[in-house]
Design a protein around this motif. Structure first.
Motif, PDB file in Angstrom:
ATOM      1  N   THR A 101      44.524  43.518  39.272  1.00  0.00           N
ATOM      2  CA  THR A 101      43.437  43.382  38.305  1.00  0.00           C
ATOM      3  C   THR A 101      43.131  41.922  37.957  1.00  0.00           C
ATOM      4  OG1 THR A 101      44.999  43.688  36.468  1.00  0.00           O
ATOM      5  CG2 THR A 101      43.863  45.646  37.287  1.00  0.00           C
ATOM      6  N   HIS A 102      44.142  41.053  37.974  1.00  0.00           N
ATOM      7  CA  HIS A 102      43.888  39.657  37.612  1.00  0.00           C
ATOM      8  C   HIS A 102      43.104  38.919  38.688  1.00  0.00           C
ATOM      9  CE1 HIS A 102      47.644  39.585  39.880  1.00  0.00           C
ATOM     10  NE2 HIS A 102      47.476  38.296  40.102  1.00  0.00           N
ATOM     11  N   HIS A 103      42.953  39.509  39.864  1.00  0.00           N
ATOM     12  CA  HIS A 103      42.137  38.886  40.902  1.00  0.00           C
ATOM     13  C   HIS A 103      40.639  38.999  40.612  1.00  0.00           C
ATOM     14  CE1 HIS A 103      45.518  39.441  44.136  1.00  0.00           C
ATOM     15  NE2 HIS A 103      45.807  38.517  43.235  1.00  0.00           N
ATOM     16  N   MET A 104      40.261  39.888  39.709  1.00  0.00           N
ATOM     17  CA  MET A 104      38.839  40.112  39.433  1.00  0.00           C
ATOM     18  C   MET A 104      38.339  39.117  38.391  1.00  0.00           C
ATOM     19  SD  MET A 104      38.488  42.315  41.678  1.00  0.00           S
ATOM     20  CE  MET A 104      36.737  42.516  41.434  1.00  0.00           C
ATOM     21  N   LEU A 105      37.995  37.955  38.863  1.00  0.00           N
ATOM     22  CA  LEU A 105      37.543  36.872  37.988  1.00  0.00           C
ATOM     23  C   LEU A 105      36.146  37.168  37.435  1.00  0.00           C
ATOM     24  CD1 LEU A 105      38.602  33.891  40.266  1.00  0.00           C
ATOM     25  CD2 LEU A 105      39.761  34.648  38.175  1.00  0.00           C
ATOM     26  N   PRO A 106      35.785  36.577  36.306  1.00  0.00           N
ATOM     27  CA  PRO A 106      34.412  36.704  35.819  1.00  0.00           C
ATOM     28  C   PRO A 106      33.425  36.271  36.911  1.00  0.00           C
ATOM     29  CG  PRO A 106      35.801  35.693  34.151  1.00  0.00           C
ATOM     30  CD  PRO A 106      36.631  35.784  35.393  1.00  0.00           C
ATOM     31  N   GLY A 107      32.430  37.085  37.136  1.00  0.00           N
ATOM     32  CA  GLY A 107      31.466  36.794  38.181  1.00  0.00           C
ATOM     33  C   GLY A 107      31.763  37.483  39.495  1.00  0.00           C
ATOM     34  N   PHE A 108      33.007  37.950  39.695  1.00  0.00           N
ATOM     35  CA  PHE A 108      33.297  38.733  40.898  1.00  0.00           C
ATOM     36  C   PHE A 108      32.639  40.112  40.739  1.00  0.00           C
ATOM     37  CE2 PHE A 108      37.359  36.883  43.033  1.00  0.00           C
ATOM     38  CZ  PHE A 108      36.773  35.629  43.070  1.00  0.00           C
ATOM     39  N   PRO A 109      32.104  40.668  41.816  1.00  0.00           N
ATOM     40  CA  PRO A 109      31.387  41.942  41.705  1.00  0.00           C
ATOM     41  C   PRO A 109      32.324  43.103  41.384  1.00  0.00           C
ATOM     42  CG  PRO A 109      31.668  41.350  44.003  1.00  0.00           C
ATOM     43  CD  PRO A 109      32.132  40.160  43.209  1.00  0.00           C
ATOM     44  N   LEU A 110      31.849  43.994  40.529  1.00  0.00           N
ATOM     45  CA  LEU A 110      32.574  45.237  40.236  1.00  0.00           C
ATOM     46  C   LEU A 110      31.696  46.467  40.454  1.00  0.00           C
ATOM     47  CD1 LEU A 110      34.856  44.697  37.100  1.00  0.00           C
ATOM     48  CD2 LEU A 110      35.521  45.705  39.299  1.00  0.00           C
ATOM     49  N   GLY A 111      30.413  46.268  40.745  1.00  0.00           N
ATOM     50  CA  GLY A 111      29.529  47.404  40.950  1.00  0.00           C
ATOM     51  C   GLY A 111      29.977  48.311  42.069  1.00  0.00           C
ATOM     52  N   TRP A 112      30.644  47.746  43.078  1.00  0.00           N
ATOM     53  CA  TRP A 112      31.143  48.568  44.186  1.00  0.00           C
ATOM     54  C   TRP A 112      32.108  49.650  43.709  1.00  0.00           C
ATOM     55  CZ3 TRP A 112      36.368  48.790  44.727  1.00  0.00           C
ATOM     56  CH2 TRP A 112      37.106  47.778  44.065  1.00  0.00           C
ATOM     57  N   SER A 113      32.818  49.389  42.592  1.00  0.00           N
ATOM     58  CA  SER A 113      33.813  50.360  42.112  1.00  0.00           C
ATOM     59  C   SER A 113      33.173  51.646  41.607  1.00  0.00           C
ATOM     60  CB  SER A 113      34.685  49.738  41.016  1.00  0.00           C
ATOM     61  OG  SER A 113      33.928  49.469  39.848  1.00  0.00           O
ATOM     62  N   ASP A 114      31.860  51.622  41.370  1.00  0.00           N
ATOM     63  CA  ASP A 114      31.170  52.845  40.969  1.00  0.00           C
ATOM     64  C   ASP A 114      31.102  53.849  42.115  1.00  0.00           C
ATOM     65  OD1 ASP A 114      30.764  51.504  38.606  1.00  0.00           O
ATOM     66  OD2 ASP A 114      28.626  51.139  38.924  1.00  0.00           O
ATOM     67  N   ALA A 115      31.316  53.378  43.343  1.00  0.00           N
ATOM     68  CA  ALA A 115      31.212  54.241  44.523  1.00  0.00           C
ATOM     69  C   ALA A 115      32.566  54.724  45.018  1.00  0.00           C
ATOM     70  CB  ALA A 115      30.476  53.505  45.645  1.00  0.00           C
ATOM     71  N   VAL A 116      33.647  54.414  44.286  1.00  0.00           N
ATOM     72  CA  VAL A 116      34.989  54.833  44.694  1.00  0.00           C
ATOM     73  C   VAL A 116      35.656  55.586  43.554  1.00  0.00           C
ATOM     74  CG1 VAL A 116      35.138  52.801  46.188  1.00  0.00           C
ATOM     75  CG2 VAL A 116      36.207  52.743  43.917  1.00  0.00           C
ATOM     76  N   ARG A 117      36.790  56.183  43.822  1.00  0.00           N
ATOM     77  CA  ARG A 117      37.593  56.839  42.792  1.00  0.00           C
ATOM     78  C   ARG A 117      38.624  55.832  42.295  1.00  0.00           C
ATOM     79  NH1 ARG A 117      38.728  62.562  46.094  1.00  0.00           N
ATOM     80  NH2 ARG A 117      36.665  62.595  47.070  1.00  0.00           N
ATOM     81  N   ALA A 142      47.411  35.776  31.660  1.00  0.00           N
ATOM     82  CA  ALA A 142      46.359  36.013  32.648  1.00  0.00           C
ATOM     83  C   ALA A 142      46.922  36.317  34.032  1.00  0.00           C
ATOM     84  CB  ALA A 142      45.429  34.807  32.719  1.00  0.00           C
ATOM     85  N   ASP A 143      48.167  35.882  34.317  1.00  0.00           N
ATOM     86  CA  ASP A 143      48.784  36.135  35.624  1.00  0.00           C
ATOM     87  C   ASP A 143      49.178  37.592  35.813  1.00  0.00           C
ATOM     88  OD1 ASP A 143      48.698  33.396  36.215  1.00  0.00           O
ATOM     89  OD2 ASP A 143      50.674  33.068  35.276  1.00  0.00           O
ATOM     90  N   LEU A 144      49.287  38.349  34.723  1.00  0.00           N
ATOM     91  CA  LEU A 144      49.869  39.687  34.768  1.00  0.00           C
ATOM     92  C   LEU A 144      48.838  40.799  34.795  1.00  0.00           C
ATOM     93  CD1 LEU A 144      52.743  39.097  32.196  1.00  0.00           C
ATOM     94  CD2 LEU A 144      52.759  38.739  34.676  1.00  0.00           C
ATOM     95  N   GLY A 145      47.593  40.498  34.490  1.00  0.00           N
ATOM     96  CA  GLY A 145      46.523  41.467  34.661  1.00  0.00           C
ATOM     97  C   GLY A 145      46.388  42.531  33.595  1.00  0.00           C
ATOM     98  N   PHE A 146      47.153  42.468  32.494  1.00  0.00           N
ATOM     99  CA  PHE A 146      47.062  43.519  31.478  1.00  0.00           C
ATOM    100  C   PHE A 146      45.686  43.558  30.820  1.00  0.00           C
ATOM    101  CE2 PHE A 146      51.683  43.143  31.717  1.00  0.00           C
ATOM    102  CZ  PHE A 146      52.081  44.476  31.656  1.00  0.00           C
ATOM    103  N   VAL A 147      45.181  42.401  30.445  1.00  0.00           N
ATOM    104  CA  VAL A 147      43.867  42.350  29.792  1.00  0.00           C
ATOM    105  C   VAL A 147      42.790  42.820  30.754  1.00  0.00           C
ATOM    106  CG1 VAL A 147      42.166  40.861  28.709  1.00  0.00           C
ATOM    107  CG2 VAL A 147      44.594  40.474  28.272  1.00  0.00           C
ATOM    108  N   GLN A 148      42.838  42.311  31.984  1.00  0.00           N
ATOM    109  CA  GLN A 148      41.834  42.685  32.971  1.00  0.00           C
ATOM    110  C   GLN A 148      41.918  44.168  33.316  1.00  0.00           C
ATOM    111  OE1 GLN A 148      44.132  40.222  33.092  1.00  0.00           O
ATOM    112  NE2 GLN A 148      43.400  38.464  34.294  1.00  0.00           N
ATOM    113  N   GLN A 149      43.124  44.711  33.388  1.00  0.00           N
ATOM    114  CA  GLN A 149      43.279  46.130  33.699  1.00  0.00           C
ATOM    115  C   GLN A 149      42.634  46.992  32.625  1.00  0.00           C
ATOM    116  OE1 GLN A 149      47.307  47.870  33.703  1.00  0.00           O
ATOM    117  NE2 GLN A 149      46.808  48.805  35.687  1.00  0.00           N
TER     118      GLN A 149
END
Length: 265
Positions: A101-117, A142-149
């Motif tokens: 989850t921490h790899h998903m930086l602001p500005g990275f696309p997430l719209g693709w996740s609407d097409a997956v489970r 930020a290294d652990l991804g809890f907030v982003q998850q």
């Protein structure tokens, strides 16, 4: 938040007949063992942290083997996103995607996740921190991804109107068959006993960073025994504020973790 406390069960497949599963985790959980479990299915193709190279290229962070990760991976996040919903190898009906989850930086696309489970793999902050510190001397929230998850979870849940499936790594180790069966049911997949055991060694689908991080999973032939949980009091004092900051995000998802499914006698 506009969703109910109901846990969603997915249904249907994409137009190409492929079930695409995005499993969202932070580091130092059993995410690679979960990738092994799904990769041992006859119908599956797996991908290992596809946004990692883009994350390192964008941040310039000094991670182990960073240059090799960037050289071997795709650094354009839009190209990564396109691949996650694009063609799969012949014979594949299940595309399992291991995401940090921490790899998903602001500005990275997430719209693709609407097409997956989407599904979520969680672990108590104290245990994550103790394991992470054993591999890297410095660590930040930020290294652990809890907030982003938690943010990705809320995005998915708001869109679906119900909570997507959540599993806790400790629950998986306590009852691999029961929790994986419950997860497969929630994802509208058949459970296969082959998910519980696999040959040791490295895989062609493992990330180039495997030599630094994957020693334990390369030696494994299945899920290991439950791990002793780390108590807050046992953490180094420098890690305690990070654990306290991470805990509300962990607990938010833990409310929805799946109970193990009963197995036939």
């Amino acid at each position: 938040m506009s969703y109910t406390d109901t846990v969603l069960s997915y249904s249907g497949t994409a137009d190409d007949g492929v079930a695409r599963i995005a499993m969202w985790s932070g580091p130092r959980n059993i995410s690679t063992a979960m990738m092994r479990a799904f990769g041992n299915r006859r119908d599956a193709h797996v991908v290992d942290e596809p946004f990692y190279a883009a994350y390192l290229a964008a941040t310039g962070l000094d991670h182990p083997m960073a240059e090799a990760v960037i050289a071997a991976g795709e650094t354009d996040p839009d190209a990564v996103a396109a691949a996650l919903t694009g063609p799969v190898p012949a014979g594949t009906t299940l595309f399992y995607q291991k995401h940090m989850t921490h790899h998903m930086l602001p500005g990275f696309p997430l719209g693709w996740s609407d097409a997956v489970r989407n599904a979520f793999l969680i672990r108590r902050p104290e245990s994550v921190l103790a394991s992470y510190r054993a591999k890297r001397e410095t660590v930040a929230l930020a290294d652990l991804g809890f907030v982003q998850q938690a943010e990705i979870f809320e995005r998915v849940a708001d869109r679906l109107g119900a909570a997507p499936p959540v599993i806790d790594g400790a629950d998986v180790l306590a009852d691999p068959a029961g929790v994986l069966a419950a997860l497969c049911a929630a994802l509208s997949l058949s459970f296969e006993p082959a998910m519980l055991a696999w040959p040791p060694g490295r895989r062609a689908t493992d990330g180039v960073w495997a030599p630094h991080w994957y020693h334990a999973v390369e030696a494994s032939t299945g899920f290991g025994p439950p791990r002793p949980e780390i108590a807050f009091a046992d953490l180094d004092d420098s890690l305690k504020p990070i654990a306290e900051a991470a805990r509300p995000h962990y607990e938010r998802l833990a409310r929805f973790r799946l109970a193990a499914a009963a197995q036939p006698a």
